[in-house]
Design a protein around this motif. Structure first.
Motif, mmCIF file in Angstrom:
data_model
loop_
_atom_site.group_PDB
_atom_site.id
_atom_site.type_symbol
_atom_site.label_atom_id
_atom_site.label_comp_id
_atom_site.label_asym_id
_atom_site.label_seq_id
_atom_site.Cartn_x
_atom_site.Cartn_y
_atom_site.Cartn_z
ATOM 1 N N VAL B 52 -17.647 -20.297 42.918
ATOM 2 C CA VAL B 52 -18.225 -21.365 42.111
ATOM 3 C C VAL B 52 -18.972 -20.742 40.951
ATOM 4 N N LEU B 53 -19.082 -21.511 39.896
ATOM 5 C CA LEU B 53 -19.863 -21.064 38.744
ATOM 6 C C LEU B 53 -21.315 -21.434 38.999
ATOM 7 N N LYS B 54 -22.161 -20.408 39.052
ATOM 8 C CA LYS B 54 -23.581 -20.704 39.218
ATOM 9 C C LYS B 54 -24.210 -20.872 37.839
ATOM 10 N N VAL B 55 -24.876 -22.008 37.661
ATOM 11 C CA VAL B 55 -25.454 -22.337 36.362
ATOM 12 C C VAL B 55 -26.962 -22.479 36.504
ATOM 13 N N GLY B 56 -27.710 -21.752 35.682
ATOM 14 C CA GLY B 56 -29.161 -21.832 35.745
ATOM 15 C C GLY B 56 -29.723 -22.581 34.544
ATOM 16 N N PHE B 57 -30.690 -23.449 34.789
ATOM 17 C CA PHE B 57 -31.367 -24.186 33.711
ATOM 18 C C PHE B 57 -32.822 -23.752 33.663
ATOM 19 N N ALA B 101 -40.530 -15.863 30.894
ATOM 20 C CA ALA B 101 -39.166 -16.390 30.834
ATOM 21 C C ALA B 101 -38.158 -15.282 31.101
ATOM 22 N N GLU B 102 -38.441 -14.090 30.564
ATOM 23 C CA GLU B 102 -37.524 -12.966 30.749
ATOM 24 C C GLU B 102 -37.370 -12.632 32.233
ATOM 25 N N ARG B 103 -38.499 -12.591 32.942
ATOM 26 C CA ARG B 103 -38.454 -12.298 34.378
ATOM 27 C C ARG B 103 -37.665 -13.366 35.129
ATOM 28 N N VAL B 104 -37.904 -14.625 34.761
ATOM 29 C CA VAL B 104 -37.230 -15.719 35.476
ATOM 30 C C VAL B 104 -35.729 -15.667 35.234
ATOM 31 N N ILE B 105 -35.333 -15.378 33.994
ATOM 32 C CA ILE B 105 -33.893 -15.300 33.699
ATOM 33 C C ILE B 105 -33.270 -14.153 34.492
ATOM 34 N N ALA B 110 -29.940 -12.315 39.008
ATOM 35 C CA ALA B 110 -29.874 -11.608 40.287
ATOM 36 C C ALA B 110 -29.355 -12.532 41.382
ATOM 37 N N GLN B 111 -29.606 -13.829 41.242
ATOM 38 C CA GLN B 111 -29.124 -14.768 42.250
ATOM 39 C C GLN B 111 -27.722 -15.270 41.939
#
Lengths: 311, 388
Positions: B52-57, B101-105, B110-111
């Protein structure tokens, strides 16, 4: 003075009183707490929990009064918790305060998710009869809500209690010389528990003012740093309620002024204007502390120090 | 008795060590309340049988703000519903436009996220830093063109909906002074203010717009004070461009001032004073982008989201808007959709009289995304910005 300018200044001053009120409550509370020797830098978290609790209880009961009381109780409980850690466990008070801020921010955001956008009764404007008809003074000070008027009584009352009553003497003794106070038969711990709880209750009320009177609803992180401003204002006020009033009005006035200067079309960068409240606080803080270099310090001597009773 | 001993601290001799321990416990405990906001919340976790394509917002505010992030979250839910088990979407809310924001991205990547929507203006710098380290991940940056092989941008023409709202406001104002509470003076907000003024002036040449900046995306108390300042200065219709909506909408309703929304339809909070407003509908555009990634047809570029493709729309009309005005606005909406009417078409002058758009020329999104001026008829201050 032409009419337009005087109207503008009255609007600025009325906005000043409004913007200052939440910060003033937290500052007054912190003065009581710090006079007893306990440092509570967790005001931001306590205000947030107060703001949330006010909205939640008002939504459930449809009563703003109950919401305000609940906000005070929530603040009081957090204050007791802070006191427990600071007094009984003698933990580092700054550390506990910061933990309290993180805790309060997270807790209010988590529990508050269901309350965003809920329609609630809000604290209505109540123009004081007669007083609000006085020109200039009326629209500035007496055309708000009861929580604003309460500060007019609270400031001299707290100053009177601290400086002129036996209770205040006890409070100051505990904050200055806890061991001497204990020798004189004062229950140091109990006094500090009560002072911290009362101070936090006022901070909770300040938070509830933001959500119930100002923004008319809950939103995450509604305080936007006002709790920290209050911690700074206590220093500026040198633990004096009247000076706290001046400090809070300076801060609120700067916010109100910069927004209305923009509305009036003054040709100054909005970034510079936006900095105004914070620059003013820093400036006044440094000036007022520098001037008193040789004067006796007004810092409660035992502030932030754990009290270790001789066993 | 026990309570007394507890109060006086005599129950334990070595209370200090225990106190430190409890404080540490408290900090750890409080983290449990904070962590849900920092961690990725997997929505509809899918069994990992099919790729599946994992998409992060990445969201700048809380998902329930009845404004900007609320609209984004509706878009994410649309994507999850439309593409079902082909995608696995997740979001992180309330992330400042900073190194955080950089850390969260990085954590999203990583996930397993292969597509990331950075839904706030200031995320571009962190996105560019992260994207250089992860060429296999695709990034979509709001409002600014990343201009890298794996970083695209998308720009929403909120000006189109605010132009229409401006037409309604221009028709309905009695004082001819409209108010606008602006968040940050950045191009995507300036296009909204300018379009609002142009819309109002198109039907009412006397209309002027007063602008007050709050310099914050969300600070309810400051927003309310800014709105009150504008109301005191004689406006009769208020518009705004903040991430959240309710503080200003409720203040206007209470003060009896007509209100125009921005990103999310909140008409139920101002039953008497609501006029209309912008209403963003991100779902179809986000779903299309995900499908392109799945089909390997996605190309980096600066994508346009507007009335024509449905991302931008206007909110419901309030009860006070006369039928004639409704019809006029809806007719103009069709004209904008079909391209007969172009907001910011030349000739367009700025407030200083400088010609910004030649007669006969039409703006592209590159041009709008660098807007750094006010059009005539706006009373407000604009910090100096880099020239195009």
């Amino acid at each position: 003075m032409n009419i337009e300018l005087s109207e503008f200044l009255i609007a600025v001053a009325a906005g000043m009183v409004r913007s200052a009120t939440p910060v003033l409550y937290a500052t007054l509370g912190e003065i009581i707490t710090e006079r007893s020797g306990i440092l509570n830098v967790g005001l931001e978290g306590i205000m947030l929990v107060g703001a949330f609790t006010g909205v939640a209880i008002t939504y459930q009961t449809h009563s703003v009064g109950l919401g305000l009381v609940a906000a005070m109780i929530a603040g009081l409980l957090l204050g007791l918790f802070h006191a427990l850690l600071a007094i009984y466990f003698q933990a580092n008070q700054v550390g506990v305060g910061i933990a309290m801020t993180i805790f309060g921010t997270g807790l209010s955001a988590y529990l508050g998710m269901d309350y965003v956008g809920k329609q609630i009764n809000t604290l209505g404007t109540f123009k004081l009869p007669l007083l609000s008809d006085i020109p200039v003074i009326g629209p500035i000070f007496f055309s708000h809500d009861i929580l604003v008027y309460a500060t007019f009584i609270l400031v001299p009352l707290i100053a009177f209690i601290i400086n002129r009553t036996r209770l205040g003497l006890t409070l100051r003794a505990v904050g200055e010389e806890p061991r001497s106070a204990a020798a004189a038969g004062i229950n140091v711990e109990l006094t500090r528990y009560i002072a911290t709880a009362c101070g936090a209750a006022l901070a909770g009320l300040g938070g509830a003012y933001l959500s119930l009177a100002y923004a008319q609803g809950w939103s995450e992180n509604i305080t936007a740093g006002r709790g920290w401003i209050a911690v700074g204002l206590v220093l500026f006020a040198s633990w004096n309620p009247f000076r706290a009033l001046i400090g809070a009005y300076l801060f609120g006035g700067a916010i109100s002024l910069q927004l209305r200067l923009q509305a009036a079309g003054l040709d100054v960068s909005p970034y510079l204007l936006g900095m105004l409240p914070y620059v003013l606080v820093i400036l006044v803080l440094s000036i007022s502390t520098a001037r008193r270099k040789n004067a006796p310090s007004s810092v409660p001597t035992a502030l932030g120090l754990p009290y270790i009773p001789q066993v | 008795m026990i309570f007394g001993k507890l109060l006086s601290g005599r129950l334990l001799y070595n209370a200090r060590q225990l106190g430190v321990l409890i404080s540490k416990l408290l900090i750890v405990l409080s983290l449990f309340f904070v962590l849900p906001y920092l961690q990725i919340n997997p929505a509809n976790a899918v069994a990992k049988t099919t790729p599946v394509l994992k998409v992060g917002f990445l969201y700048v505010g809380p998902i329930n703000d009845w404004g900007w992030t609320h609209a984004q979250e509706e878009g994410r839910l649309y994507v999850q519903n439309a593409l079902k088990d082909k995608v696995e979407t997740s979001y992180v809310e309330s992330i400042y436009e900073s190194a955080e924001a950089e850390r969260v991205i990085e954590r999203m990547i990583a996930q397993g996220c292969k597509l990331i929507f950075a839904t706030s203006y200031g995320y571009l710098e962190p996105v560019l830093r992260v994207s250089a380290r992860h060429p296999d991940v695709t990034f979509m940056q709001l409002s600014r063109n990343g201009d890298k092989k794996n970083v695209g941008g998308y720009f929403f023409l909120n000006g189109e909906s605010l132009y229409l709202a401006g037409v309604a406001a221009g028709r309905m104002t009695k004082t001819n002074i409209l108010g606008f509470v602006g968040s940050h003076p950045v191009p995507s907000i300036l296009q909204a203010i300018n379009a609002f003024a142009l819309g109002a002036q198109s039907v009412n040449p006397k209309a002027r717009v007063k602008v007050v900046w709050t310099n914050t995306w969300i600070d309810p108390a400051t927003e309310v004070e800014a709105a009150k300042g504008l109301i005191d200065s004689g406006i009769d219709i208020l518009a705004f461009d903040q991430s959240d909506s309710l503080p200003i909408v409720k203040t206007a309703e209470k003060a009896g001032i007509k209100i125009i929304g921005c990103y999310f339809d909140t008409h139920e909070f101002a039953p008497k004073q609501w006029l209309t407003g912008g209403n963003l509908n991100w779902g179809p555009f986000y779903a299309k982008t995900c499908q392109q990634i799945l089909d390997h047809t996605w190309k980096s570029g600066f994508y346009k989201c507007d009335l024509a493709n449905g991302t931008v729309d206007i909110a419901a009309f309030g009860p006070s808007v006369p039928n004639a005005v409704r019809k006029e606005v809806l007719d103009l909406k069709e004209k904008i959709k079909t391209g007969q009417l172009v907001v910011f078409a030349g000739p367009l002058k700025d407030a200083q009289g400088k010609l910004r758009m030649q007669a006969g020329k039409k703006p592209d999104i590159e041009w709008i995304s660098k807007m750094n001026f006010f059009v005539p008829g706006i009373d407000g201050n604009l910090p100096k910005m880099p020239e195009n």
